[in-house]
Design an enzyme around this catalytic site. Structure first.
Site, mmCIF file in Angstrom:
data_model
loop_
_atom_site.group_PDB
_atom_site.id
_atom_site.type_symbol
_atom_site.label_atom_id
_atom_site.label_comp_id
_atom_site.label_asym_id
_atom_site.label_seq_id
_atom_site.Cartn_x
_atom_site.Cartn_y
_atom_site.Cartn_z
ATOM 1 N N HIS A 12 54.613 38.759 18.535
ATOM 2 C CA HIS A 12 55.487 37.777 19.188
ATOM 3 C C HIS A 12 54.679 36.829 20.059
ATOM 4 O O HIS A 12 54.846 35.602 19.993
ATOM 5 C CB HIS A 12 56.530 38.518 20.035
ATOM 6 C CG HIS A 12 57.327 37.643 20.938
ATOM 7 N ND1 HIS A 12 58.583 37.182 20.613
ATOM 8 C CD2 HIS A 12 57.053 37.133 22.171
ATOM 9 C CE1 HIS A 12 59.040 36.426 21.605
ATOM 10 N NE2 HIS A 12 58.124 36.384 22.558
ATOM 11 N N GLU A 13 53.784 37.388 20.883
ATOM 12 C CA GLU A 13 53.009 36.551 21.807
ATOM 13 C C GLU A 13 52.041 35.647 21.053
ATOM 14 O O GLU A 13 51.878 34.471 21.401
ATOM 15 C CB GLU A 13 52.266 37.438 22.804
ATOM 16 C CG GLU A 13 53.173 38.268 23.707
ATOM 17 C CD GLU A 13 54.144 37.424 24.523
ATOM 18 O OE1 GLU A 13 53.819 36.262 24.828
ATOM 19 O OE2 GLU A 13 55.235 37.935 24.841
ATOM 20 N N HIS A 30 53.760 32.614 19.651
ATOM 21 C CA HIS A 30 53.863 31.469 20.561
ATOM 22 C C HIS A 30 52.656 30.547 20.407
ATOM 23 O O HIS A 30 52.777 29.324 20.449
ATOM 24 C CB HIS A 30 53.943 31.939 22.014
ATOM 25 C CG HIS A 30 55.294 32.415 22.442
ATOM 26 N ND1 HIS A 30 56.432 31.642 22.365
ATOM 27 C CD2 HIS A 30 55.688 33.602 22.976
ATOM 28 C CE1 HIS A 30 57.462 32.317 22.834
ATOM 29 N NE2 HIS A 30 57.043 33.512 23.215
ATOM 30 N N GLU A 83 61.443 31.437 22.013
ATOM 31 C CA GLU A 83 61.482 32.896 21.954
ATOM 32 C C GLU A 83 61.968 33.376 20.588
ATOM 33 O O GLU A 83 61.413 34.322 20.015
ATOM 34 C CB GLU A 83 62.384 33.443 23.062
ATOM 35 C CG GLU A 83 61.800 33.327 24.447
ATOM 36 C CD GLU A 83 60.496 34.097 24.586
ATOM 37 O OE1 GLU A 83 60.466 35.290 24.229
ATOM 38 O OE2 GLU A 83 59.500 33.507 25.045
#
Length: 266
Positions: free
Chosen positions: A125-126, A129, A188
């Site tokens: 997920h990070e 980004h 997100e």
């Protein structure tokens, strides 16, 4: 006033470049990747000076193993970067990735993400980004909002608007709740989607992403309504992940067939 606002918006569009995110959404970028990489590296160095770095060899090897498996399936220009992974001795259940190939994981996260698959969901997920260039987009968005607010301020004062202060307050709230927060939720959700794909491609079990968010949700919530929050609610994230799961499982099956079988142990 309207003319000035339109002129300001046109100038903003002219100086910003438009790109397409990995999920197909058009993005406005005002900064080069080199600029963002430099800022990311500087921020990471500042964090390393201010925060306590965990030196436990086993913990660091575990986090690095998971990160390396995720990095290996990134688009080529990111996979070829020299990534730095640091474990910070912090109680909060958090992790982050920055432009320039930087990943930070808090030790508190290891109490929530209790296996390699759940931690891979967070790291994916990070990193999502980063490859979606959300930092660039947010910085560009903030600069754009500031420019338009300044133009509105000048126009309102020039018109001797007796409700100037009230107008600026309303515009500020509109920018926050109408632009910045929705964009944050979009980011997100995109990072969730990209992260799910990355963990699946690298051989981690995508279903554990749902378990992770169930565990996150069980830790408690501030009770803030989703439309006033910068993040989607855990329920929304879980529903979205479940919708994406069939395709993620196909990617995971393909990864396993190619012998991508992570074996990271704490």
């Amino acid at each position: 006033m309207k003319k000035l606002l339109l002129t300001s918006l046109a100038c903003l569009v002219a100086i910003a470049g438009c790109k397409t995110s990995p999920t197909g959404r058009t993005q406005m970028m005002m900064y080069s990747e080199a600029n963002m990489n430099q800022m990311g590296a500087q921020s990471f160095n500042d964090m390393k000076k201010k925060m306590t770095i965990n030196t436990d060899e086993k913990t660091n090897r575990y986090v690095r193993c998971i990160s390396d498996n995720v990095i290996a399936v990134l688009p080529k220009k990111y996979a070829n970067q020299q990534w730095e992974v640091v474990v910070f001795e912090e109680p909060s259940a958090n992790a982050f990735a920055l432009p320039g190939g930087k990943i930070g994981v808090h030790t508190g996260l290891l109490k929530i993400a209790v296996n390699q698959d759940q931690l891979a969901a967070v790291i994916g997920h990070e990193v999502g980004h980063v490859i979606a260039q959300h930092s660039n987009e947010r910085a560009s968005q903030s600069a754009g909002v500031q420019l338009l607010m300044q133009a509105s301020n000048v126009a309102s004062q020039a018109a001797n608007n007796k409700y100037h202060n009230e107008l600026m307050a309303v515009l500020g709230l509109g920018a926050q709740y109408g632009v910045q927060m929705p964009f944050s939720r979009i980011h997100e959700s995109e990072a969730d989607e990209i992260g799910l794909e990355l963990m699946a491609k690298s051989g981690f079990n995508p279903k554990e992403s749902v378990t992770l968010w169930q565990r996150m949700s069980a830790q408690g919530s501030s009770g803030t309504p989703e439309f006033l929050s910068t993040h989607p609610s855990p329920e929304t994230r879980i529903d979205d992940l479940r919708k994406l799961m069939p395709e993620a499982m196909k990617l995971n099956k393909s990864a396993l067939a190619q012998n991508r079988i992570p074996n990271c142990k704490l």
